[in-house]
Design an enzyme around this catalytic site. Structure first.
Site, short mmCIF file in Angstrom:
data_model
loop_
_atom_site.label_atom_id
_atom_site.label_comp_id
_atom_site.label_asym_id
_atom_site.label_seq_id
_atom_site.Cartn_x
_atom_site.Cartn_y
_atom_site.Cartn_z
N ARG B 52 0.86 -1.19 0.00
CA ARG B 52 0.00 0.00 0.00
C ARG B 52 0.89 1.23 0.00
NH1 ARG B 52 -3.67 -2.07 4.89
NH2 ARG B 52 -1.55 -2.11 5.69
N ASP B 54 1.23 5.49 0.24
CA ASP B 54 0.55 6.65 0.83
C ASP B 54 0.17 7.66 -0.23
OD1 ASP B 54 0.54 6.11 3.62
OD2 ASP B 54 2.72 6.38 3.62
N TYR B 116 12.30 0.30 -4.15
CA TYR B 116 11.82 1.68 -4.16
C TYR B 116 12.95 2.58 -4.65
CZ TYR B 116 7.78 0.55 -1.17
OH TYR B 116 6.61 0.04 -0.67
N ARG B 209 10.76 6.79 3.45
CA ARG B 209 10.73 8.26 3.55
C ARG B 209 11.46 8.74 4.80
NH1 ARG B 209 4.50 9.47 2.76
NH2 ARG B 209 5.18 11.55 3.45
#
Lengths: 260, 260
Positions: B52, B54, B116, B209
Site C-alpha cells: 500500500r 501513501d 523503491y 521516507r
C-alpha cells in the site's frame, strides 16, 4: 549602467500558450518571465529568445537575453537567478542560470546549434506518470527503419515538406546535422521509450514535429525510407506526414560560438 | 471458472489519497482500479496489493491480484490489460500487464523483494517539469557521506527509529538489502538528480521516507554517519530525521519467488 544578461530557462509547456507573449490574459512563458523581471526591478523589459516554442512544447535549456540597467548596485548571476525564481514560484518555469554577457551576445542570432529531443512512449498502456510530457504510440515501432529514413533527411535541403504554412523563415533551406533514434527501456514489461534527437543551427516552424510525425509512419510500417526521401524531394507540405503533437518535444540546449 | 490474475500497475500518486480504498468520494488507486474491473465485468471484486502506498507516492511497478470468474469465455492477459485501460483513460493509472497466475499466488504475502527509488533534484532552481514527482533540495548534498550513512542501515535491524507511529507491522525488525545513492546529471548547468535505491523483502510504514529524510540531513552536513547509526540503535522515532515528502518516492518493482 546597462548589462546584457543571458538566461537559461526550463519550463513545462502544458499550461502556456507557447513562448511568445500574446494579448492580455493569455499565459505565455515570455510573459511570465518578463513579469518576474518586472517584479524584481520594476522595469518592463523585453526578453529575446533563442527559439520560440509552440503551446505545449517543453524546454530543458531555452536561452533568452535582456538588457538591464541596475544602477551602481552589484548583481551576480546567482542573485539574479534566485530573485527571478522567487517570482516564478507558482509557475512551471525556472531560471536555471543567469550570466552577464557581452553586449554582442544575441540569444537568437548568435545561436549556432540547437538540440531538440522528441519522446515517444511505445507500449500498449498509456504512460500514467507523464501525461502531456510524451507522445504515446501503441503499435511497436521499427526503429531500424526509422533511423534509415532519418538518415535521408540529414544535410542541407529545402525542407518545405516539413514546414508549417505559418512559418516566417526567409528560406526553407536548412541544414540538419543530426537525426538519431534511440530506444531505452521504459518499464520492466518490455515497454520502450523512443527518443528522437534533432540537431542543427536552426529549424523551420514545426519542422521537428513534422519530421517526427513522418518518421512515426515509417516506424509503424506505413511508409518506407524511400517514401520519406520522395516526400522531402517533393518540397510540398501535403506530401509529408502529420504534425506530431507538442507533448513529446523538448528544446534541450542552445549552443553559441564562443562555447563550441 | 475462477482464475487469479496478477496485475502490474503504474500510477501517479499526486491526485489520489493513496492506494487504499477509503469512504465514498475519496479517490484512491485501489478504488479506481476496482471501478475499472467493475466496468469491465460488472462484478464488485476486491484487489490485493503488494505494498500500500501513501497519498502522493508513485508506482512504476505496483503488483496486485484478484480472482475473476469470467464464465467459459476466453480471456488473455492482453485482452484484460486493454479492457481495464479503456476504463482508466481519464485516470493517472495504467495497467502495464495482466497475467493469469496460480491460485497460490499472493501479491502481498508472496512478495520476496521490493525496490523503491526516491528522487531528489539537487540544484538551486526548482524542477519546473516535475512538480510533485521529485523532492527539491537546494543545498549541495554530499553523496559520499550519504552512502556511508546508508551503509550503517543495511542488514537486519530493529527499524523503530524509522517507523511511522501508525505502522501496523507485527515486528519492527526488517532486513534492508540495499540502500544505494546515485547521482546523475539533471541539466547542463551542474544540477544533479540524486537517486536513493532501497531494496528489501518488506518495509515498515514510512520507512523509506524516514530513512531518506535522515540521509538528507547527512547530505546537508547536519548529521554524520555515526549520528545515523546512533539513531538506529536508539530504536526511537524521535531520534530519527524528518519524514521526506511523498513526491519523490516510487515503488519500482516487486519480485516473487518463482521469478528470482
Amino acid at each position: 549602467m546597462q548589462h546584457r544578461w543571458k538566461l537559461i530557462i526550463e519550463y513545462c509547456g502544458t499550461p502556456y500558450s507557447g513562448w511568445q507573449r500574446q494579448e492580455e490574459g493569455v499565459r505565455s512563458v515570455q510573459g511570465v518571465v518578463e513579469d518576474a523581471i518586472h517584479a524584481f526591478c520594476q522595469q518592463r523589459l523585453t526578453i529575446h529568445v533563442a527559439g520560440r516554442t509552440d503551446a505545449g512544447v517543453h524546454a530543458r535549456g531555452q536561452v533568452a537575453h535582456f538588457d538591464l540597467d541596475y544602477g551602481d548596485r552589484a548583481l551576480t548571476g546567482y542573485d539574479l537567478t534566485k530573485a527571478l525564481n522567487a517570482h516564478l514560484k507558482t509557475e512551471a518555469v525556472s531560471v536555471i542560470s543567469a550570466e552577464a554577457v557581452d553586449a554582442e551576445f544575441h540569444a537568437r542570432f548568435g545561436a549556432v546549434n540547437k538540440l531538440y529531443v522528441y519522446r515517444i512512449v511505445n507500449r500498449n498502456a498509456k504512460p500514467a506518470l507523464e501525461d502531456g510530457k510524451v507522445l504515446h504510440i501503441r503499435r511497436d515501432l521499427d526503429i531500424g527503419a526509422m533511423q534509415l529514413a532519418a538518415n535521408r533527411l540529414l544535410g542541407n535541403h529545402d525542407f518545405t515538406t516539413f514546414r508549417a504554412s505559418e512559418c516566417q523563415a526567409k528560406s526553407p533551406v536548412k541544414t540538419l546535422d543530426r537525426l538519431d533514434i534511440e530506444a531505452v527501456a521504459y518499464d520492466d514489461e518490455g515497454g520502450r521509450e523512443i527518443r528522437i534527437y534533432a540537431e542543427g543551427r536552426s529549424f523551420l516552424h514545426h519542422q521537428v514535429r513534422n519530421m517526427v510525425g513522418t518518421l512515426a509512419l515509417v516506424g509503424e510500417g506505413k511508409w518506407t525510407p524511400d517514401d520519406v526521401a520522395a516526400a522531402l524531394a517533393a518540397c510540398d507540405r501535403t506530401k509529408g506526414g502529420p504534425t506530431a503533437p507538442p507533448d513529446g518535444l523538448y528544446l534541450m540546449r542552445v549552443d553559441y560560438k564562443a562555447e563550441l
